[in-house]
Design a protein around this motif. Structure first.
Motif, short mmCIF file in Angstrom:
data_model
loop_
_atom_site.label_atom_id
_atom_site.label_comp_id
_atom_site.label_asym_id
_atom_site.label_seq_id
_atom_site.Cartn_x
_atom_site.Cartn_y
_atom_site.Cartn_z
N THR A 61 -0.93 -10.48 15.98
CA THR A 61 -1.56 -9.95 17.18
C THR A 61 -2.42 -10.99 17.88
OG1 THR A 61 -3.46 -9.10 15.96
CG2 THR A 61 -1.59 -7.60 16.25
N GLN A 62 -2.49 -10.87 19.18
CA GLN A 62 -3.27 -11.79 20.01
C GLN A 62 -4.72 -11.84 19.60
OE1 GLN A 62 -5.31 -9.85 22.50
NE2 GLN A 62 -6.59 -11.69 22.69
N LYS A 63 -5.27 -10.70 19.19
CA LYS A 63 -6.71 -10.63 18.94
C LYS A 63 -7.15 -11.64 17.89
CE LYS A 63 -8.41 -7.99 20.95
NZ LYS A 63 -8.62 -6.57 20.68
N VAL A 64 -6.43 -11.73 16.77
CA VAL A 64 -6.85 -12.66 15.72
C VAL A 64 -6.57 -14.10 16.13
CG1 VAL A 64 -6.76 -11.03 13.81
CG2 VAL A 64 -4.69 -12.28 14.46
N VAL A 65 -5.51 -14.31 16.90
CA VAL A 65 -5.22 -15.67 17.39
C VAL A 65 -6.36 -16.13 18.30
CG1 VAL A 65 -3.66 -17.06 18.79
CG2 VAL A 65 -2.73 -15.40 17.17
N SER A 66 -6.76 -15.28 19.22
CA SER A 66 -7.83 -15.64 20.15
C SER A 66 -9.14 -15.91 19.42
CB SER A 66 -8.03 -14.52 21.18
OG SER A 66 -6.91 -14.42 22.04
N LYS A 67 -9.47 -15.06 18.45
CA LYS A 67 -10.72 -15.26 17.73
C LYS A 67 -10.70 -16.56 16.93
CE LYS A 67 -10.93 -11.01 15.91
NZ LYS A 67 -11.50 -9.84 15.19
N ALA A 68 -9.60 -16.84 16.25
CA ALA A 68 -9.51 -18.06 15.47
C ALA A 68 -9.60 -19.30 16.35
CB ALA A 68 -8.21 -18.08 14.67
#
Length: 268
Positions: A61-68
């Motif tokens: 998911t985009q959310k974990v990619v963005s946070k990392a």
């Protein structure tokens, strides 16, 4: 109007069975975390995920990619313009988030009914420019996530790490939730790919009755993202899944292939 070009590749036979399972043990992600290594560890911790198969696709998911990747913004330092304040007051929105959406928009498509529809620098047309305040961790309310700068590259880094760890080249899809025009509800679509073609061009081939198809192009990467979301959900803190058994074409695809050129956009 001529048909839009779609990259080709080696076709796979359509499957009769599809399996989707969420990966286990992925913690809350923070900026700077090695997401690729965390995903590899989750693959090892999830029963039946390994050994990886040739028909596996990993959806993250985009959310974990963005946070990392640190693709986040602190709303407490945002000074909204008068237009953002007025819009937010009318529709009970956070003016700081409205301001952030406007700042990151390549083009504002429409502002109405509390929604800001924009075109992002990636070419995506979506609500609020993909900027999201949900599932951002303990700082929810003051921190929002932005879209990754280059989702294809994000997918490629995860793919490379999985290949090095498992010896199997598993294609990767980065997913995000989008709405659809003229339909209620959201669904996950692909915003980045690595190792597969996001589209399956069936034009020129025959259907089951032998009729030659002239316009059928399957959005395979979007279908993979949507299938994964049914196992991941929105409230379970499960940000990655394996989709096993799907038909797709292995190649060095890019999500740019999915973005419709302006000359084909009938609604612009």
């Amino acid at each position: 109007m001529a048909d839009a070009p779609v990259p080709g590749g080696e076709e796979r036979r359509e499957p009769a069975r599809l399996e989707v399972f969420a990966l286990e043990g992925i913690p809350e992600i923070a900026p700077g975390d090695d997401l690729a290594a965390i995903v590899v560890a989750a693959l090892r911790a999830t029963p039946h995920a390994l050994p990886a198969r040739d028909d596996d696709v990993l959806v993250v998911t985009q959310k974990v990619v963005s946070k990392a990747e640190g693709a986040i913004a602190d709303l407490t330092v945002i000074e909204p313009r008068p237009e953002a304040i007025a819009f937010a007051e009318r529709w009970d929105r956070d003016p700081r988030q409205v301001e952030l959406v406007l700042r990151h928009a390549k083009r504002v498509v429409r502002m109405a009914n509390g929604l800001v529809i924009t075109e992002t620098k990636h070419g995506f047309v979506c609500a609020n420019g993909g900027i999201d305040a949900s599932n951002v961790g303990p700082d929810s309310g003051s921190i929002v996530t932005l879209l990754p700068d280059d989702p294809d590259a994000s997918a490629g880094r995860i793919r490379a790490a999985v290949r090095e760890a498992t010896g199997v080249d598993v294609p990767v899809v980065i997913s995000d939730s989008f709405g659809r025009p003229w339909r209620f509800g959201i669904m996950d679509v692909a915003i980045g790919v690595s190792g597969l073609l996001p589209l399956d061009d069936l034009r020129g081939s025959a259907d089951h009755d032998g009729r030659v198809m002239k316009s059928t192009v399957r959005a395979v990467a979007d279908e993979l993202a949507s299938a994964a979301e049914l196992a991941l959900g929105k409230r379970s803190a499960r940000p990655a899944a394996i989709v096993r058994g799907a038909a797709f074409t292995r190649s060095e695809g890019t999500i740019r292939d999915v973005v419709m050129p302006e000359s084909f956009d009938l609604f612009r």
